[in-house]
Write a protein that holds these residues in place. Structure first.
Motif, mmCIF file in Angstrom:
data_model
loop_
_atom_site.group_PDB
_atom_site.id
_atom_site.type_symbol
_atom_site.label_atom_id
_atom_site.label_comp_id
_atom_site.label_asym_id
_atom_site.label_seq_id
_atom_site.Cartn_x
_atom_site.Cartn_y
_atom_site.Cartn_z
ATOM 1 N N ASN A 208 5.949 -1.896 8.229
ATOM 2 C CA ASN A 208 6.230 -0.214 7.791
ATOM 3 C C ASN A 208 7.299 -0.064 6.784
ATOM 4 O O ASN A 208 8.636 -0.151 7.234
ATOM 5 N N LEU A 209 7.215 0.030 5.486
ATOM 6 C CA LEU A 209 8.259 0.194 4.505
ATOM 7 C C LEU A 209 8.956 1.431 4.567
ATOM 8 O O LEU A 209 10.040 1.381 3.928
ATOM 9 N N VAL A 210 8.392 2.455 4.873
ATOM 10 C CA VAL A 210 8.885 3.721 5.111
ATOM 11 C C VAL A 210 10.233 3.519 6.045
ATOM 12 O O VAL A 210 11.439 4.023 5.925
ATOM 13 N N GLN A 211 9.849 2.965 7.219
ATOM 14 C CA GLN A 211 11.136 2.878 8.071
ATOM 15 C C GLN A 211 11.797 1.669 7.741
ATOM 16 O O GLN A 211 13.229 1.564 7.594
ATOM 17 N N GLU A 212 11.397 0.444 7.162
ATOM 18 C CA GLU A 212 12.257 -0.497 6.643
ATOM 19 C C GLU A 212 13.250 -0.245 5.460
ATOM 20 O O GLU A 212 14.495 -0.672 5.635
ATOM 21 N N PHE A 213 12.798 0.692 4.628
ATOM 22 C CA PHE A 213 13.886 1.023 3.561
ATOM 23 C C PHE A 213 14.340 2.511 3.690
ATOM 24 O O PHE A 213 15.082 3.109 2.862
ATOM 25 N N ASP B 190 0.817 -1.202 0.021
ATOM 26 C CA ASP B 190 0.072 -0.015 0.017
ATOM 27 C C ASP B 190 0.863 1.259 0.115
ATOM 28 O O ASP B 190 1.366 1.684 0.976
ATOM 29 N N TYR B 191 1.347 1.731 -1.175
ATOM 30 C CA TYR B 191 1.995 3.154 -1.356
ATOM 31 C C TYR B 191 1.331 4.268 -0.247
ATOM 32 O O TYR B 191 2.227 4.688 0.164
ATOM 33 N N ARG B 192 0.036 4.649 -0.405
ATOM 34 C CA ARG B 192 -0.391 5.603 0.454
ATOM 35 C C ARG B 192 -0.211 5.604 1.956
ATOM 36 O O ARG B 192 0.272 6.391 2.337
ATOM 37 N N ALA B 193 -0.209 4.400 2.422
ATOM 38 C CA ALA B 193 0.140 4.073 4.042
ATOM 39 C C ALA B 193 1.725 3.967 4.111
ATOM 40 O O ALA B 193 2.161 3.816 5.223
ATOM 41 N N GLY B 194 2.175 3.378 2.936
ATOM 42 C CA GLY B 194 3.569 3.338 3.183
ATOM 43 C C GLY B 194 3.815 1.749 3.728
ATOM 44 O O GLY B 194 4.912 1.365 4.628
ATOM 45 N N LYS B 195 3.000 0.910 3.669
ATOM 46 C CA LYS B 195 2.707 -0.310 4.334
ATOM 47 C C LYS B 195 3.127 -1.731 3.439
ATOM 48 O O LYS B 195 2.423 -1.776 2.351
ATOM 49 N N LEU B 196 3.654 -2.612 4.058
ATOM 50 C CA LEU B 196 3.340 -4.107 3.405
ATOM 51 C C LEU B 196 2.622 -4.799 4.213
ATOM 52 O O LEU B 196 2.838 -4.975 5.411
ATOM 53 N N LEU B 197 1.480 -5.230 3.645
ATOM 54 C CA LEU B 197 0.467 -6.263 4.424
ATOM 55 C C LEU B 197 0.597 -7.620 3.983
ATOM 56 O O LEU B 197 0.896 -7.921 2.519
ATOM 57 N N GLY B 198 0.572 -8.702 4.835
ATOM 58 C CA GLY B 198 0.569 -10.008 4.289
ATOM 59 C C GLY B 198 -0.730 -10.752 5.245
ATOM 60 O O GLY B 198 -0.871 -10.504 6.450
ATOM 61 N N THR B 199 -1.016 -11.772 4.458
ATOM 62 C CA THR B 199 -2.244 -12.743 5.002
ATOM 63 C C THR B 199 -2.331 -14.072 4.189
ATOM 64 O O THR B 199 -1.502 -14.083 3.176
ATOM 65 N N VAL B 200 -2.674 -14.870 4.883
ATOM 66 C CA VAL B 200 -3.018 -16.378 4.198
ATOM 67 C C VAL B 200 -4.540 -16.581 4.244
ATOM 68 O O VAL B 200 -5.364 -16.144 4.906
ATOM 69 N N ILE B 201 -4.949 -17.499 3.478
ATOM 70 C CA ILE B 201 -6.258 -17.901 3.423
ATOM 71 C C ILE B 201 -6.346 -19.222 4.090
ATOM 72 O O ILE B 201 -5.876 -20.130 3.506
ATOM 73 N N ASP B 202 -7.139 -19.302 4.947
ATOM 74 C CA ASP B 202 -7.638 -20.613 5.585
ATOM 75 C C ASP B 202 -8.251 -21.476 4.820
ATOM 76 O O ASP B 202 -9.623 -21.210 4.464
ATOM 77 N N ARG B 203 -7.862 -22.546 4.313
ATOM 78 C CA ARG B 203 -8.426 -23.481 3.314
ATOM 79 C C ARG B 203 -9.632 -24.040 4.089
ATOM 80 O O ARG B 203 -10.730 -24.291 3.210
ATOM 81 N N SER B 204 -9.666 -24.637 5.198
ATOM 82 C CA SER B 204 -10.854 -25.274 5.507
ATOM 83 C C SER B 204 -12.151 -24.473 5.733
ATOM 84 O O SER B 204 -13.083 -24.850 5.706
ATOM 85 N N GLN B 205 -11.784 -22.854 6.039
ATOM 86 C CA GLN B 205 -13.005 -22.273 6.446
ATOM 87 C C GLN B 205 -13.287 -21.171 5.016
ATOM 88 O O GLN B 205 -14.166 -20.626 4.881
ATOM 89 N N GLY B 206 -12.171 -21.120 4.430
ATOM 90 C CA GLY B 206 -12.346 -20.408 3.088
ATOM 91 C C GLY B 206 -12.396 -18.952 3.366
ATOM 92 O O GLY B 206 -12.714 -18.015 2.938
ATOM 93 N N LYS B 207 -11.482 -18.323 4.636
ATOM 94 C CA LYS B 207 -11.633 -17.175 5.249
ATOM 95 C C LYS B 207 -10.116 -16.587 5.173
ATOM 96 O O LYS B 207 -9.164 -17.420 5.321
ATOM 97 N N ILE B 208 -10.023 -15.363 5.084
ATOM 98 C CA ILE B 208 -8.797 -14.571 5.381
ATOM 99 C C ILE B 208 -8.219 -14.562 6.854
ATOM 100 O O ILE B 208 -9.189 -14.107 7.860
ATOM 101 N N VAL B 209 -7.196 -14.974 6.845
ATOM 102 C CA VAL B 209 -6.418 -14.880 8.554
ATOM 103 C C VAL B 209 -6.227 -13.417 8.646
ATOM 104 O O VAL B 209 -5.972 -12.826 7.404
ATOM 105 N N GLY B 210 -6.039 -12.851 9.909
ATOM 106 C CA GLY B 210 -5.630 -11.631 10.184
ATOM 107 C C GLY B 210 -4.577 -10.860 9.476
ATOM 108 O O GLY B 210 -3.743 -11.783 9.144
ATOM 109 N N TRP B 211 -4.368 -9.838 9.069
ATOM 110 C CA TRP B 211 -3.214 -9.311 8.199
ATOM 111 C C TRP B 211 -2.118 -8.974 9.234
ATOM 112 O O TRP B 211 -2.182 -8.269 10.398
ATOM 113 N N ALA B 212 -0.857 -9.373 8.637
ATOM 114 C CA ALA B 212 0.481 -8.704 9.240
ATOM 115 C C ALA B 212 0.834 -7.617 8.511
ATOM 116 O O ALA B 212 0.507 -7.385 7.270
ATOM 117 N N GLU B 213 1.631 -6.693 9.248
ATOM 118 C CA GLU B 213 2.163 -5.520 8.319
ATOM 119 C C GLU B 213 3.399 -5.241 8.793
ATOM 120 O O GLU B 213 4.026 -5.319 9.957
#
Length: 176
Positions: free
Chosen positions: A104-109, A79-102
């Motif tokens: 901060n790319l501005v600090q990271e880079f 997400d350029y606007r927020a300067g963040k990298l987000l990541g998640t996985v899909i729970d196959r058994s429920q077909g749902k998105i697991v919570g997002w990890a994030e």
């Protein structure tokens, strides 16, 4: 009937038949070519890839090693606007998105405030069932390698983005 009238009629009839047949075959070929072009265009539009970009967002997918016997798909969103990298996985058994990890790319880079930045990213498979995310920032010349996995000792289903390496592929531009 005179033989010349029959001959003229036969010639006119054959000529008109040839002309009509040529016209009809030409239209059929033109229509078939048009249909092939449309199908090729549609085929190109429907092809799915592992990454895409829209305005201020980039999305990539890749395998995340949660359980060796159950392949799990991970989704990365920059997400350029927020300067963040987000990541998640899909729970196959429920077909749902697991919570997002994030992350901060501005600090990271180490990007200075109000500096234009230009990110590129893609995934690559580093082992069976595990992908790495490769992120390049072209203004600073930095390149990072990340993976995603379950949070250790945390809540069930929570994900963490792990940094494996950060290097420069060229020196940053100097201020004049």
């Amino acid at each position: 009937m005179k033989p010349t009238s029959v001959a003229v009629g036969l010639i006119v009839g054959v000529t008109l038949g040839v002309l009509c047949t040529t016209y009809c075959i030409g239209q059929t070929v033109k229509q078939a070519t048009y249909q092939e072009l449309r199908n090729e265009r549609r085929k190109g539009m429907l092809e799915a890839g592992t990454s895409d970009r829209y305005e201020d967002y980039i999305m990539c997918t890749g395998a995340v090693g949660i359980n060796q016997r159950v392949p799990t798909d991970g989704v990365w969103l920059l997400d350029y606007r927020a300067g963040k990298l987000l990541g998640t996985v899909i729970d196959r058994s429920q077909g749902k998105i697991v919570g997002w990890a994030e992350l901060n790319l501005v600090q990271e880079f180490n990007i200075p405030p109000k500096q234009a930045c230009h990110f590129m990213m893609t995934t690559g498979q580093i082992s069976q069932g595990q992908s790495a995310l490769y992120v390049a920032e072209t203004t600073t010349g930095k390149f990072g390698v990340y993976t995603m996995g379950p949070t250790t000792g945390g809540q069930a289903g929570a994900m963490t983005i792990f940094k494996h390496d950060m290097s420069s592929f060229r020196a940053p531009p100097t201020a004049h």
